[in-house]
Scaffold this motif. Sequence first.
Motif, PDB file in Angstrom:
ATOM      1  N   PHE A  26      59.712  25.235  44.780  1.00 34.23           N
ATOM      2  CA  PHE A  26      59.951  26.569  44.237  1.00 34.23           C
ATOM      3  C   PHE A  26      59.196  27.633  45.031  1.00 34.23           C
ATOM      4  O   PHE A  26      58.085  27.397  45.517  1.00 34.23           O
ATOM      5  N   TYR A  27      59.808  28.804  45.126  1.00 36.71           N
ATOM      6  CA  TYR A  27      59.092  29.973  45.635  1.00 36.71           C
ATOM      7  C   TYR A  27      59.199  31.094  44.614  1.00 36.71           C
ATOM      8  O   TYR A  27      60.156  31.173  43.841  1.00 36.71           O
ATOM      9  N   GLU A  28      58.179  31.952  44.615  1.00 35.81           N
ATOM     10  CA  GLU A  28      58.131  33.108  43.730  1.00 35.81           C
ATOM     11  C   GLU A  28      58.535  34.359  44.508  1.00 35.81           C
ATOM     12  O   GLU A  28      58.237  34.474  45.703  1.00 35.81           O
ATOM     13  N   THR A  29      59.169  35.285  43.845  1.00 37.05           N
ATOM     14  CA  THR A  29      59.540  36.573  44.419  1.00 37.05           C
ATOM     15  C   THR A  29      58.769  37.659  43.680  1.00 37.05           C
ATOM     16  O   THR A  29      58.840  37.741  42.452  1.00 37.05           O
ATOM     17  N   VAL A  30      58.024  38.472  44.419  1.00 36.61           N
ATOM     18  CA  VAL A  30      57.136  39.462  43.816  1.00 36.61           C
ATOM     19  C   VAL A  30      57.335  40.808  44.516  1.00 36.61           C
ATOM     20  O   VAL A  30      57.245  40.894  45.746  1.00 36.61           O
ATOM     21  N   ASP A  31      57.588  41.827  43.748  1.00 34.10           N
ATOM     22  CA  ASP A  31      57.632  43.200  44.273  1.00 34.10           C
ATOM     23  C   ASP A  31      56.218  43.764  44.197  1.00 34.10           C
ATOM     24  O   ASP A  31      55.681  43.990  43.098  1.00 34.10           O
ATOM     25  N   VAL A  32      55.590  44.002  45.349  1.00 31.60           N
ATOM     26  CA  VAL A  32      54.204  44.485  45.382  1.00 31.60           C
ATOM     27  C   VAL A  32      54.135  45.964  45.763  1.00 31.60           C
ATOM     28  O   VAL A  32      53.058  46.477  46.086  1.00 31.60           O
ATOM     29  N   SER A  33      55.253  46.647  45.697  1.00 26.98           N
ATOM     30  CA  SER A  33      55.308  48.039  46.157  1.00 26.98           C
ATOM     31  C   SER A  33      54.286  48.925  45.456  1.00 26.98           C
ATOM     32  O   SER A  33      53.701  49.830  46.074  1.00 26.98           O
ATOM     33  N   GLU A  34      54.069  48.712  44.163  1.00 28.92           N
ATOM     34  CA  GLU A  34      53.162  49.594  43.420  1.00 28.92           C
ATOM     35  C   GLU A  34      51.717  49.467  43.870  1.00 28.92           C
ATOM     36  O   GLU A  34      50.883  50.341  43.583  1.00 28.92           O
ATOM     37  N   PHE A  35      51.389  48.409  44.611  1.00 23.30           N
ATOM     38  CA  PHE A  35      50.016  48.195  45.055  1.00 23.30           C
ATOM     39  C   PHE A  35      49.781  48.660  46.492  1.00 23.30           C
ATOM     40  O   PHE A  35      48.655  48.553  46.993  1.00 23.30           O
ATOM     41  N   LEU A  36      50.820  49.127  47.150  1.00 17.44           N
ATOM     42  CA  LEU A  36      50.686  49.583  48.539  1.00 17.44           C
ATOM     43  C   LEU A  36      49.999  50.941  48.592  1.00 17.44           C
ATOM     44  O   LEU A  36      50.097  51.757  47.671  1.00 17.44           O
ATOM     45  N   ARG A  37      49.321  51.172  49.706  1.00 20.53           N
ATOM     46  CA  ARG A  37      48.681  52.459  49.972  1.00 20.53           C
ATOM     47  C   ARG A  37      49.193  52.983  51.309  1.00 20.53           C
ATOM     48  O   ARG A  37      49.544  52.200  52.209  1.00 20.53           O
ATOM     49  N   THR A  38      49.198  54.270  51.435  1.00 21.49           N
ATOM     50  CA  THR A  38      49.495  54.848  52.741  1.00 21.49           C
ATOM     51  C   THR A  38      48.346  54.506  53.683  1.00 21.49           C
ATOM     52  O   THR A  38      47.177  54.738  53.377  1.00 21.49           O
ATOM     53  N   GLY A  39      48.694  53.885  54.809  1.00 18.78           N
ATOM     54  CA  GLY A  39      47.664  53.442  55.748  1.00 18.78           C
ATOM     55  C   GLY A  39      47.481  51.943  55.693  1.00 18.78           C
ATOM     56  O   GLY A  39      48.442  51.182  55.511  1.00 18.78           O
ATOM     57  N   ARG A  40      46.216  51.495  55.801  1.00 19.42           N
ATOM     58  CA  ARG A  40      45.921  50.080  55.959  1.00 19.42           C
ATOM     59  C   ARG A  40      46.099  49.322  54.653  1.00 19.42           C
ATOM     60  O   ARG A  40      45.618  49.736  53.583  1.00 19.42           O
ATOM     61  N   ASN A  41      46.767  48.162  54.721  1.00 20.02           N
ATOM     62  CA  ASN A  41      47.018  47.277  53.590  1.00 20.02           C
ATOM     63  C   ASN A  41      46.790  45.837  54.017  1.00 20.02           C
ATOM     64  O   ASN A  41      46.717  45.532  55.218  1.00 20.02           O
ATOM     65  N   VAL A  42      46.722  44.941  53.024  1.00 22.33           N
ATOM     66  CA  VAL A  42      46.587  43.527  53.349  1.00 22.33           C
ATOM     67  C   VAL A  42      47.265  42.673  52.284  1.00 22.33           C
ATOM     68  O   VAL A  42      47.234  43.004  51.096  1.00 22.33           O
ATOM     69  N   LEU A  43      47.900  41.618  52.729  1.00 22.87           N
ATOM     70  CA  LEU A  43      48.292  40.502  51.873  1.00 22.87           C
ATOM     71  C   LEU A  43      47.305  39.380  52.124  1.00 22.87           C
ATOM     72  O   LEU A  43      46.961  39.091  53.282  1.00 22.87           O
ATOM     73  N   ALA A  44      46.805  38.744  51.053  1.00 19.37           N
ATOM     74  CA  ALA A  44      45.817  37.682  51.197  1.00 19.37           C
ATOM     75  C   ALA A  44      46.154  36.554  50.238  1.00 19.37           C
ATOM     76  O   ALA A  44      46.689  36.785  49.152  1.00 19.37           O
ATOM     77  N   ALA A  45      45.847  35.347  50.659  1.00 18.81           N
ATOM     78  CA  ALA A  45      46.148  34.172  49.838  1.00 18.81           C
ATOM     79  C   ALA A  45      45.033  33.156  49.933  1.00 18.81           C
ATOM     80  O   ALA A  45      44.387  33.009  50.979  1.00 18.81           O
ATOM     81  N   GLN A  46      44.800  32.471  48.821  1.00 20.35           N
ATOM     82  CA  GLN A  46      43.960  31.272  48.794  1.00 20.35           C
ATOM     83  C   GLN A  46      44.870  30.110  48.468  1.00 20.35           C
ATOM     84  O   GLN A  46      45.640  30.164  47.504  1.00 20.35           O
ATOM     85  N   VAL A  47      44.820  29.054  49.259  1.00 14.75           N
ATOM     86  CA  VAL A  47      45.732  27.911  49.122  1.00 14.75           C
ATOM     87  C   VAL A  47      44.919  26.636  49.005  1.00 14.75           C
ATOM     88  O   VAL A  47      43.963  26.422  49.760  1.00 14.75           O
ATOM     89  N   GLU A  48      45.297  25.785  48.063  1.00 16.10           N
ATOM     90  CA  GLU A  48      44.687  24.469  47.928  1.00 16.10           C
ATOM     91  C   GLU A  48      45.738  23.394  48.193  1.00 16.10           C
ATOM     92  O   GLU A  48      46.868  23.493  47.702  1.00 16.10           O
ATOM     93  N   TYR A  49      45.342  22.385  48.951  1.00 13.91           N
ATOM     94  CA  TYR A  49      46.225  21.253  49.261  1.00 13.91           C
ATOM     95  C   TYR A  49      45.623  19.982  48.680  1.00 13.91           C
ATOM     96  O   TYR A  49      44.458  19.657  48.912  1.00 13.91           O
ATOM     97  N   PRO A  87      40.323  39.442  49.811  1.00 18.95           N
ATOM     98  CA  PRO A  87      41.628  40.015  49.449  1.00 18.95           C
ATOM     99  C   PRO A  87      41.722  41.529  49.651  1.00 18.95           C
ATOM    100  O   PRO A  87      42.806  42.098  49.488  1.00 18.95           O
ATOM    101  N   GLU A  88      40.619  42.202  50.015  1.00 15.89           N
ATOM    102  CA  GLU A  88      40.619  43.653  50.178  1.00 15.89           C
ATOM    103  C   GLU A  88      41.003  44.044  51.607  1.00 15.89           C
ATOM    104  O   GLU A  88      40.701  43.325  52.563  1.00 15.89           O
ATOM    105  N   ALA A  89      41.621  45.220  51.732  1.00 17.01           N
ATOM    106  CA  ALA A  89      42.092  45.676  53.041  1.00 17.01           C
ATOM    107  C   ALA A  89      40.944  45.906  54.007  1.00 17.01           C
ATOM    108  O   ALA A  89      41.098  45.723  55.225  1.00 17.01           O
ATOM    109  N   GLY A  90      39.766  46.297  53.518  1.00 12.76           N
ATOM    110  CA  GLY A  90      38.660  46.621  54.402  1.00 12.76           C
ATOM    111  C   GLY A  90      37.837  45.431  54.855  1.00 12.76           C
ATOM    112  O   GLY A  90      36.865  45.601  55.603  1.00 12.76           O
ATOM    113  N   PHE A  91      38.198  44.236  54.442  1.00  5.86           N
ATOM    114  CA  PHE A  91      37.443  43.038  54.828  1.00  5.86           C
ATOM    115  C   PHE A  91      37.589  42.779  56.333  1.00  5.86           C
ATOM    116  O   PHE A  91      38.673  42.938  56.912  1.00  5.86           O
TER     117      PHE A  91
END
Length: 796
Positions: free
Chosen positions: A82-105, A188-192
Amino acid sequence: MSTEEGITPFGGRAKWIWSDEGIVRPRPDSGPFRVRYFRRSFDAPPGARLTVHVSADSRYKLWCNGVLVCRGPAKGDVQHQFYETVDVSEFLRTGRNVLAAQVEYYGDVWCTYDEGGASVSQMTACPGFVLDGVLRGAGGAAVEALHSDRGWRVLVDRAYRHQIDSVYSHCIGLMEDFAAADYPWGFPEAGFDDSAWADAREVTEALRLDAGRDTYVPHRLLPRMIAPLEESPPRRFKTAFRSPTGEDLPAWSAMLAGRGPVSVPPKTSAVVLIDVGELTTGYPRVRFSGGAGAAVTLRYAEALTDESGTKTSRDDLSFGDARGYGDVVRPDGSARVYEPFFWRAFRFVRVEITTAAEPLTIHSLGYVFTAYPFEALARVEASDPDAAAIWDVSWRTVRLCAHETYEDCPYYEQLQYGGDTQVQAMVSYVVAGDASLARQWLYQFDWSRLPEGLTRSRYPSRVPQVIPLFSLHWVMGIHDYWMYTGDLRAVVELLPGVRQVLEFFGRHLNDDGTVGRMPGWMFADWCPQWPPAAGAKGCPPGAEQGRSALVSLMTVEALDRAAELAAAAGEDSAELTRRAQALREAAHRVFYDESRGLYRDTPDAEIASAYTNARAILAGMPCDAAALAERIVRDDALCSLTYFSTYFAWRALAAAGRYELMRELLGPWRRMIQEGLTTWKEDPRGDRSDCHAWGCGPMVECVREILGVRPAKAGYAAIGIQPKPAGLKFAHGRVPLTRLSGRQPAKFVHVDWRVEAGRFILRAESPKGVPCLVRLPDGAEKEFPGGGAMSMEARL
């Protein structure tokens, strides 16, 4: 398939990515689970929009600019990733942004029943993270492709040291030992600053289930079938009630209530027991500061137990201790918030703290509740004094046993079993009016089918298990689903599997025409009087020898239901009907005891069970069903019912016209309320699970029989209202019509009846345009067009 701007996700542009070892090189870390962090930075213009499609093997958390936007993937199997579909538009900012993930295997370790290991319900193949998405400007034009590739950054984790708990966490995976000093706080923050991170390694392209080509990883992606899980605002624990080390309990209780922190001095050991107030599932969350070198253990328990595991009243806080699995947090001296990666189940939490040279301050300790987003749309009130408590405990049990799949229990196994789930799905239909999780169950069991024809007994599951009778529960569950939803497309797609299951049973007939021995665990119920067979518990007498009445009777009913499904789908049902009748006649010939007027469990012994005879009524056997129904309830010589089998006994009472006996079977539920349980336990004789949703049958009875609301035709094309008083003086409430998704608008049937001066008085309302067939306890019937008030009276 979900699409964005006409582009179908996972057509080959997104790659499965991982750290440098990929899926073929030696891993750079040790430990049972692998944890990786991923980041992708990008610049967004004003008004930008972004929808992402994301999955991982085994689990992930996804953030956009520090906001947690998704957890997943929903549990499936590798061929149905399965994959999830997520609209993240409301969290975007003009300028620098980031998508971040933590994954466990989890695939580097296997699952065991006696030593712990990986989660049994989390199926896996090889490590990977995948995301597909295109950043678009305000006008819809593509700005930047953000799909996972070598443009993403990756870090190998050093903070988690997952631990084995060989006593409690056999099936649900390993607990955490978390070193705060080694975690990349703020990633997960853009400034990291991720300049020291490595470029991700591309493993291979990510493909959908319908792709016409292969890759060398087996995952085939398809959209998530169910809604996102509910995550509540932070909730508080109830009270700190005991401290073996003499801590200030009023101060701890004040901290739990949000009225100030507590501090643990340097070089001190402290233990505090906390009562949440009710069993729950969620993410424990502790906020702390200072305490470098300390260790904080959060140990979770369903109930207080003594050293032998014995439980007493769940409200007796003087008894026993909170024994169970737990997570360990190692503070680094800074102000931090910790929650485990996956949710936990608990009523009691044992907090164990050992400090080093610094004091540790606990600012808050609570949890975020999570479960499948079912809503109790049905409402029922009745004159039984325990009706409200039974309803509330049933609903809490249902909620805690439903997350990304139905689950037998949230604390020990978290596995979707065919027998349990038939009951749970029915609660979903009649109380939540939501068939979405049930639909996923039916398809997942179809995916689990073995070449011989049977489904697995539980699925998703890394450890294979076959219980032939649970395949029959699946067949009957499809019929339940069709009746409540009218989803004929699903029936057509699932019928080939139904036929294969029943053909398997047909290949295992004895010479006398009854069902014989077959491979697998012949489990049916935890009946305490059934002797273990070949070391296996829960098998009806005669099942291991291929001489069980219960097995044949369940097969008759499954054949009957399959014939109805085939007819609804426009397929030939005559052969299924013929086989059902032949088996019905053979079972009556072999198992019916004329002198006793009941069905023996096996032809070779006198033993007989209430569950077997309930199944005889449901199979339409040629017997005095009314007399047999009374014996099921009142004959103490029969092997007794359990919380699970009583659900089917109630169905048998209704079918036999003896529903006035229904409340005589409620004794075990009344006793559990007196014992302080806030959910229904698994087994009358055992002290293992305190939360098993196969015991939620009373909730179904309130709706389907007491109020009497059920589909008169598949999909509620016509509504049946057939109330059964069962000795009550009144009942009233509302019932939702079943929807394929909880997001669809709900429609309701309202029922209000009372017994007054020897008369049964009914008032009801139904949705406009849906005909209603009303039948009163005396057999009087009347059809109404629907859409308005209805009233009938009858003498009792």
